[in-house]
Scaffold this motif. Structure first.
Motif, PDB file in Angstrom:
ATOM      1  N   ASP A 169     -12.208  16.192 -18.396  1.00 18.17           N
ATOM      2  CA  ASP A 169     -11.092  16.728 -17.618  1.00 18.17           C
ATOM      3  C   ASP A 169     -11.335  16.620 -16.114  1.00 18.17           C
ATOM      4  O   ASP A 169     -10.651  17.275 -15.316  1.00 18.17           O
ATOM      5  CB  ASP A 169     -10.866  18.206 -17.971  1.00 18.17           C
ATOM      6  N   ALA A 170     -12.289  15.782 -15.706  1.00 13.08           N
ATOM      7  CA  ALA A 170     -12.669  15.678 -14.292  1.00 13.08           C
ATOM      8  C   ALA A 170     -11.493  15.316 -13.396  1.00 13.08           C
ATOM      9  O   ALA A 170     -11.416  15.766 -12.242  1.00 13.08           O
ATOM     10  CB  ALA A 170     -13.781  14.645 -14.125  1.00 13.08           C
ATOM     11  N   ALA A 171     -10.561  14.511 -13.890  1.00 16.61           N
ATOM     12  CA  ALA A 171      -9.421  14.089 -13.075  1.00 16.61           C
ATOM     13  C   ALA A 171      -8.505  15.256 -12.714  1.00 16.61           C
ATOM     14  O   ALA A 171      -7.681  15.138 -11.800  1.00 16.61           O
ATOM     15  CB  ALA A 171      -8.624  13.007 -13.794  1.00 16.61           C
ATOM     16  N   ARG A 172      -8.661  16.400 -13.382  1.00 11.79           N
ATOM     17  CA  ARG A 172      -7.850  17.584 -13.099  1.00 11.79           C
ATOM     18  C   ARG A 172      -8.500  18.483 -12.052  1.00 11.79           C
ATOM     19  O   ARG A 172      -7.868  19.439 -11.578  1.00 11.79           O
ATOM     20  CB  ARG A 172      -7.626  18.395 -14.378  1.00 11.79           C
ATOM     21  N   LEU A 173      -9.759  18.201 -11.708  1.00 12.52           N
ATOM     22  CA  LEU A 173     -10.513  19.138 -10.878  1.00 12.52           C
ATOM     23  C   LEU A 173      -9.840  19.414  -9.534  1.00 12.52           C
ATOM     24  O   LEU A 173      -9.746  20.568  -9.102  1.00 12.52           O
ATOM     25  CB  LEU A 173     -11.930  18.610 -10.652  1.00 12.52           C
ATOM     26  N   ALA A 174      -9.400  18.361  -8.838  1.00  9.53           N
ATOM     27  CA  ALA A 174      -8.853  18.524  -7.491  1.00  9.53           C
ATOM     28  C   ALA A 174      -7.630  19.433  -7.470  1.00  9.53           C
ATOM     29  O   ALA A 174      -7.348  20.077  -6.449  1.00  9.53           O
ATOM     30  CB  ALA A 174      -8.505  17.163  -6.893  1.00  9.53           C
ATOM     31  N   ARG A 175      -6.925  19.510  -8.585  1.00 14.22           N
ATOM     32  CA  ARG A 175      -5.709  20.333  -8.642  1.00 14.22           C
ATOM     33  C   ARG A 175      -5.949  21.662  -9.356  1.00 14.22           C
ATOM     34  O   ARG A 175      -5.004  22.411  -9.608  1.00 14.22           O
ATOM     35  CB  ARG A 175      -4.586  19.548  -9.326  1.00 14.22           C
ATOM     36  N   HIS A 176      -7.198  21.932  -9.650  1.00 10.76           N
ATOM     37  CA  HIS A 176      -7.553  23.175 -10.320  1.00 10.76           C
ATOM     38  C   HIS A 176      -7.887  24.232  -9.273  1.00 10.76           C
ATOM     39  O   HIS A 176      -8.588  23.974  -8.307  1.00 10.76           O
ATOM     40  CB  HIS A 176      -8.755  22.946 -11.231  1.00 10.76           C
ATOM     41  N   ALA A 177      -7.389  25.441  -9.454  1.00 12.76           N
ATOM     42  CA  ALA A 177      -7.684  26.517  -8.516  1.00 12.76           C
ATOM     43  C   ALA A 177      -9.162  26.878  -8.578  1.00 12.76           C
ATOM     44  O   ALA A 177      -9.719  27.041  -9.662  1.00 12.76           O
ATOM     45  CB  ALA A 177      -6.835  27.735  -8.845  1.00 12.76           C
ATOM     46  N   PRO A 178      -9.826  26.984  -7.425  1.00 10.13           N
ATOM     47  CA  PRO A 178     -11.229  27.380  -7.431  1.00 10.13           C
ATOM     48  C   PRO A 178     -11.378  28.866  -7.767  1.00 10.13           C
ATOM     49  O   PRO A 178     -10.420  29.633  -7.565  1.00 10.13           O
ATOM     50  CB  PRO A 178     -11.683  27.079  -5.995  1.00 10.13           C
ATOM     51  N   PRO A 179     -12.545  29.253  -8.294  1.00 12.85           N
ATOM     52  CA  PRO A 179     -13.716  28.408  -8.515  1.00 12.85           C
ATOM     53  C   PRO A 179     -13.533  27.487  -9.716  1.00 12.85           C
ATOM     54  O   PRO A 179     -12.982  27.897 -10.743  1.00 12.85           O
ATOM     55  CB  PRO A 179     -14.835  29.424  -8.761  1.00 12.85           C
ATOM     56  N   ALA A 180     -13.985  26.264  -9.566  1.00 15.35           N
ATOM     57  CA  ALA A 180     -13.961  25.271 -10.638  1.00 15.35           C
ATOM     58  C   ALA A 180     -14.994  24.207 -10.298  1.00 15.35           C
ATOM     59  O   ALA A 180     -15.156  23.855  -9.132  1.00 15.35           O
ATOM     60  CB  ALA A 180     -12.567  24.648 -10.759  1.00 15.35           C
ATOM     61  N   TRP A 181     -15.684  23.727 -11.310  1.00 16.39           N
ATOM     62  CA  TRP A 181     -16.657  22.667 -11.066  1.00 16.39           C
ATOM     63  C   TRP A 181     -16.808  21.794 -12.310  1.00 16.39           C
ATOM     64  O   TRP A 181     -16.460  22.202 -13.417  1.00 16.39           O
ATOM     65  CB  TRP A 181     -18.015  23.238 -10.635  1.00 16.39           C
ATOM     66  N   VAL A 182     -17.300  20.600 -12.075  1.00 16.68           N
ATOM     67  CA  VAL A 182     -17.525  19.665 -13.169  1.00 16.68           C
ATOM     68  C   VAL A 182     -18.827  18.927 -12.901  1.00 16.68           C
ATOM     69  O   VAL A 182     -19.195  18.700 -11.746  1.00 16.68           O
ATOM     70  CB  VAL A 182     -16.341  18.675 -13.307  1.00 16.68           C
ATOM     71  N   PHE A 183     -19.520  18.601 -13.963  1.00 16.03           N
ATOM     72  CA  PHE A 183     -20.781  17.864 -13.875  1.00 16.03           C
ATOM     73  C   PHE A 183     -20.524  16.448 -14.372  1.00 16.03           C
ATOM     74  O   PHE A 183     -20.152  16.252 -15.535  1.00 16.03           O
ATOM     75  CB  PHE A 183     -21.853  18.547 -14.721  1.00 16.03           C
ATOM     76  N   LEU A 184     -20.701  15.464 -13.492  1.00 13.53           N
ATOM     77  CA  LEU A 184     -20.403  14.072 -13.822  1.00 13.53           C
ATOM     78  C   LEU A 184     -21.683  13.315 -14.146  1.00 13.53           C
ATOM     79  O   LEU A 184     -22.616  13.264 -13.335  1.00 13.53           O
ATOM     80  CB  LEU A 184     -19.685  13.392 -12.659  1.00 13.53           C
ATOM     81  N   THR A 185     -21.717  12.723 -15.325  1.00 10.53           N
ATOM     82  CA  THR A 185     -22.868  11.940 -15.756  1.00 10.53           C
ATOM     83  C   THR A 185     -22.493  10.466 -15.815  1.00 10.53           C
ATOM     84  O   THR A 185     -21.327  10.100 -15.732  1.00 10.53           O
ATOM     85  CB  THR A 185     -23.361  12.403 -17.130  1.00 10.53           C
ATOM     86  N   GLY A 186     -23.503   9.640 -15.970  1.00 11.12           N
ATOM     87  CA  GLY A 186     -23.278   8.204 -16.034  1.00 11.12           C
ATOM     88  C   GLY A 186     -24.516   7.487 -15.534  1.00 11.12           C
ATOM     89  O   GLY A 186     -25.611   8.056 -15.484  1.00 11.12           O
TER      90      GLY A 186
END
Length: 212
Positions: A169-186
């Motif tokens: 759901d990382a593409a939703r992060l910028a429009r999510h009300a904080p606090p919110a975070w995502v951990f991106l792997t790769g």
């Protein structure tokens, strides 16, 4: 006579902008990889490479001049949606929380995301005003070699466990009300500025043959 307003990077209402800060001493392919990952996975319109005057948690006595680091970052960051700026120096802010307070006032219709490495998330609780930072903007954490466990078991991760988004759901992060975070792997690039400075120091210490 009033002073001129500092020149600010462009951003338009409704845009999503990643804030990717650091001393970048020196910038390298790992930085570019993290910035490109954030752009692609978070669906950002732009990413600002914020070349900082210096990390308040580190000794900055040997840090090269900011103009020199800006020029180096421009070569690494590329063009297109990447914007290289010394915004913190222009605004006179030293701590990330102060910068975010200013930006959310200066750009009220822009959605900002703080982009940091897993090593920084592991020590996020040592940042000045860290809880306020998380309340001001969402945070994207980019995995880094050797920092995964510390980042996901650290105080910030525990404090904001309920605010973590699934990676899909990382593409939703910028429009999510904080606090919110995502951990991106790769894919991870095993480079660091500390490592590169050590290599340069060792090279500089090698004996030179007399050219005469």
């Amino acid at each position: 006579m009033t002073s001129a307003r500092p020149r600010l990077p462009p951003a338009f209402p409704g845009e999503t902008v990643g804030l990717f800060g650091g001393s970048f001493d020196p910038p390298h392919a790992g930085h570019r990889h993290a910035a490109d990952m954030a752009l692609a996975r978070l669906g950002l319109d732009r990413i600002w490479w914020l070349v900082t005057p210096g990390n308040p948690l580190k000794d900055t006595g040997a840090l090269p001049p900011i103009a020199e680091r800006l020029a180096a970052v421009v070569k690494v960051a590329g063009r297109g949606r990447a914007v290289v700026t010394d915004l913190e120096a222009r605004l006179g802010t030293r701590y990330t929380v102060d910068l975010l307070r200013r930006l959310t006032r200066l750009y009220p219709a822009v959605r900002f995301v703080l982009v940091i490495g897993a090593d920084n998330w592991a020590g996020f609780h040592r940042w000045g005003g860290w809880r306020e930072i998380a309340a001001l903007v969402p945070v994207a954490v980019i995995d880094r070699p050797g920092s995964t466990f510390r980042a996901l078991s650290g105080r910030a991760a525990r404090s904001f466990a309920a605010a973590r988004l699934r990676e899909r759901d990382a593409a939703r992060l910028a429009r999510h009300a904080p606090p919110a975070w995502v951990f991106l792997t790769g894919a991870r690039v095993p480079l660091s500025s500390t490592m590169l400075r050590a290599r340069l120091a060792r090279f500089a210490a090698l004996p030179r043959e007399d050219a005469s």
